[in-house]
Scaffold this motif. Sequence first.
Motif, PDB file in Angstrom:
ATOM      1  N   LEU A   1    -114.555 -33.507 -18.086  1.00 21.11           N
ATOM      2  CA  LEU A   1    -113.229 -33.815 -17.566  1.00 21.11           C
ATOM      3  C   LEU A   1    -112.930 -35.258 -17.945  1.00 21.11           C
ATOM      4  O   LEU A   1    -113.607 -36.182 -17.493  1.00 21.11           O
ATOM      5  CB  LEU A   1    -113.208 -33.639 -16.043  1.00 21.11           C
ATOM      6  N   GLN A   2    -111.946 -35.441 -18.811  1.00 23.98           N
ATOM      7  CA  GLN A   2    -111.713 -36.754 -19.401  1.00 23.98           C
ATOM      8  C   GLN A   2    -111.274 -37.813 -18.386  1.00 23.98           C
ATOM      9  O   GLN A   2    -111.652 -38.975 -18.500  1.00 23.98           O
ATOM     10  CB  GLN A   2    -110.672 -36.641 -20.522  1.00 23.98           C
ATOM     11  N   ILE A   3    -110.482 -37.414 -17.412  1.00 22.36           N
ATOM     12  CA  ILE A   3    -109.985 -38.376 -16.436  1.00 22.36           C
ATOM     13  C   ILE A   3    -110.271 -37.862 -15.032  1.00 22.36           C
ATOM     14  O   ILE A   3    -109.708 -36.851 -14.602  1.00 22.36           O
ATOM     15  CB  ILE A   3    -108.474 -38.616 -16.600  1.00 22.36           C
ATOM     16  N   ALA A   4    -111.163 -38.546 -14.332  1.00 20.70           N
ATOM     17  CA  ALA A   4    -111.480 -38.239 -12.938  1.00 20.70           C
ATOM     18  C   ALA A   4    -111.220 -39.504 -12.124  1.00 20.70           C
ATOM     19  O   ALA A   4    -112.062 -40.403 -12.104  1.00 20.70           O
ATOM     20  CB  ALA A   4    -112.932 -37.788 -12.801  1.00 20.70           C
TER      21      ALA A   4
ATOM     22  N   GLY B   1    -113.013 -42.700 -14.370  1.00 24.64           N
ATOM     23  CA  GLY B   1    -113.420 -42.409 -15.737  1.00 24.64           C
ATOM     24  C   GLY B   1    -113.727 -40.932 -15.896  1.00 24.64           C
ATOM     25  O   GLY B   1    -113.367 -40.114 -15.040  1.00 24.64           O
ATOM     26  N   PRO B   2    -114.388 -40.557 -16.963  1.00 27.26           N
ATOM     27  CA  PRO B   2    -114.719 -39.147 -17.191  1.00 27.26           C
ATOM     28  C   PRO B   2    -115.866 -38.676 -16.308  1.00 27.26           C
ATOM     29  O   PRO B   2    -116.662 -39.485 -15.815  1.00 27.26           O
ATOM     30  CB  PRO B   2    -115.122 -39.126 -18.670  1.00 27.26           C
ATOM     31  N   THR B   3    -115.940 -37.377 -16.114  1.00 28.77           N
ATOM     32  CA  THR B   3    -117.060 -36.782 -15.393  1.00 28.77           C
ATOM     33  C   THR B   3    -117.336 -35.406 -15.974  1.00 28.77           C
ATOM     34  O   THR B   3    -116.574 -34.908 -16.812  1.00 28.77           O
ATOM     35  CB  THR B   3    -116.770 -36.687 -13.886  1.00 28.77           C
ATOM     36  N   LEU B   4    -118.417 -34.789 -15.555  1.00 34.69           N
ATOM     37  CA  LEU B   4    -118.809 -33.498 -16.109  1.00 34.69           C
ATOM     38  C   LEU B   4    -118.039 -32.362 -15.453  1.00 34.69           C
ATOM     39  O   LEU B   4    -117.810 -32.365 -14.239  1.00 34.69           O
ATOM     40  CB  LEU B   4    -120.309 -33.269 -15.905  1.00 34.69           C
ATOM     41  N   LYS B   5    -117.661 -31.386 -16.258  1.00 35.10           N
ATOM     42  CA  LYS B   5    -117.098 -30.163 -15.701  1.00 35.10           C
ATOM     43  C   LYS B   5    -118.187 -29.404 -14.954  1.00 35.10           C
ATOM     44  O   LYS B   5    -119.383 -29.579 -15.215  1.00 35.10           O
ATOM     45  CB  LYS B   5    -116.492 -29.303 -16.809  1.00 35.10           C
TER      46      LYS B   5
ATOM     47  N   PRO C   1    -122.666 -38.991 -23.901  1.00 38.10           N
ATOM     48  CA  PRO C   1    -122.778 -40.230 -23.132  1.00 38.10           C
ATOM     49  C   PRO C   1    -122.526 -40.046 -21.642  1.00 38.10           C
ATOM     50  O   PRO C   1    -123.132 -40.729 -20.811  1.00 38.10           O
ATOM     51  CB  PRO C   1    -121.724 -41.150 -23.763  1.00 38.10           C
ATOM     52  N   VAL C   2    -121.631 -39.120 -21.290  1.00 34.18           N
ATOM     53  CA  VAL C   2    -121.365 -38.860 -19.871  1.00 34.18           C
ATOM     54  C   VAL C   2    -122.580 -38.218 -19.225  1.00 34.18           C
ATOM     55  O   VAL C   2    -122.977 -38.566 -18.102  1.00 34.18           O
ATOM     56  CB  VAL C   2    -120.117 -37.973 -19.709  1.00 34.18           C
ATOM     57  N   VAL C   3    -123.200 -37.271 -19.927  1.00 37.02           N
ATOM     58  CA  VAL C   3    -124.396 -36.617 -19.401  1.00 37.02           C
ATOM     59  C   VAL C   3    -125.543 -37.620 -19.250  1.00 37.02           C
ATOM     60  O   VAL C   3    -126.283 -37.597 -18.258  1.00 37.02           O
ATOM     61  CB  VAL C   3    -124.817 -35.449 -20.317  1.00 37.02           C
ATOM     62  N   GLN C   4    -125.677 -38.506 -20.216  1.00 30.23           N
ATOM     63  CA  GLN C   4    -126.718 -39.532 -20.109  1.00 30.23           C
ATOM     64  C   GLN C   4    -126.549 -40.351 -18.834  1.00 30.23           C
ATOM     65  O   GLN C   4    -127.522 -40.613 -18.110  1.00 30.23           O
ATOM     66  CB  GLN C   4    -126.667 -40.458 -21.329  1.00 30.23           C
ATOM     67  N   ALA C   5    -125.314 -40.750 -18.548  1.00 28.48           N
ATOM     68  CA  ALA C   5    -125.054 -41.567 -17.361  1.00 28.48           C
ATOM     69  C   ALA C   5    -125.313 -40.781 -16.080  1.00 28.48           C
ATOM     70  O   ALA C   5    -125.926 -41.297 -15.132  1.00 28.48           O
ATOM     71  CB  ALA C   5    -123.621 -42.087 -17.393  1.00 28.48           C
ATOM     72  N   VAL C   6    -124.854 -39.531 -16.023  1.00 26.56           N
ATOM     73  CA  VAL C   6    -125.041 -38.724 -14.822  1.00 26.56           C
ATOM     74  C   VAL C   6    -126.524 -38.427 -14.603  1.00 26.56           C
ATOM     75  O   VAL C   6    -127.023 -38.500 -13.469  1.00 26.56           O
ATOM     76  CB  VAL C   6    -124.230 -37.416 -14.923  1.00 26.56           C
TER      77      VAL C   6
END
Length: 266
Positions: A103-106, A111-115, A155-160
């Motif tokens: 999800l590009q905008i949360a 910022g972005p987050t995972l669906k 990169p989002v998955v790495q952060a989460v």
Amino acid sequence: MNALLQVLQDLKPLVQVLLLPPVPLMLVLVLGAALLRRHRRLGRGVFVLGLLGLWFSFTEVAADQLQQWLLGVPAALTTAQVDGLRHGAPQHSAILVLGAGVLQIAPEYDGPTLKPLTLERLRYGAWLARRSGLPLAFSGGVGWGGRPGDIGEAPVVQAVARDEFGIALRWAEGRARDTRENAAFSLPLLLQAGITRVVLVTHGHHMPRAERAFREAAAGRIELLLAPVDVRADTAYLPSEWVPSSEGFRRLRYVVYEWLGLLAGK
């Protein structure tokens, strides 16, 4: 040829809309209504068929049964299988999670987050990694429907994984736009690192297509252990699961989408 492929990719969202529920069943209803004037009995039958189809397309029972009939989803890993991941040359094994979107905008995260599907897969992959001690890998970029400037999944998955699950990814492949590219881009990374056994994590409805893509790309060089997420263990349905629900409809759409992907060789 490249121009033709681009046109087909651009038309993919429209084709999906036309083939995925509820549109085909709505067309059945329209056909039934159109037949009522000249062929009343046939029109009624077609209309009732469309209504029943719409009802069941929103139920979890239909989603579960179609998943088994159309896809033949493998069973979830057993406790013994999970515990056994520590054995048999674990230094040559890895857990690979496949992405399912960002999800590009949360606004709540600024910022972005995972669906949800990606988050479910990552959660199970992290759990397996802790339980087995195996390194964790991820594959997923910006899908074919992405827009210029979109942030990829990796990169989002790495952060989460780091901030919310307390586990670091050993490998993060961020170019793949679909399942075949997941296999084509992630397997060389793992082979180069000496990995010869991959525990593949994705949702049950996606696993048949993912397995096909990875077995073709592996060409016998890597052993695959399938670790599906969200696989039902029994068929003792509750009364509420025969009633239309948003969850039932969501699951059925995924099943039909994956079945069409198998038929199309995607």
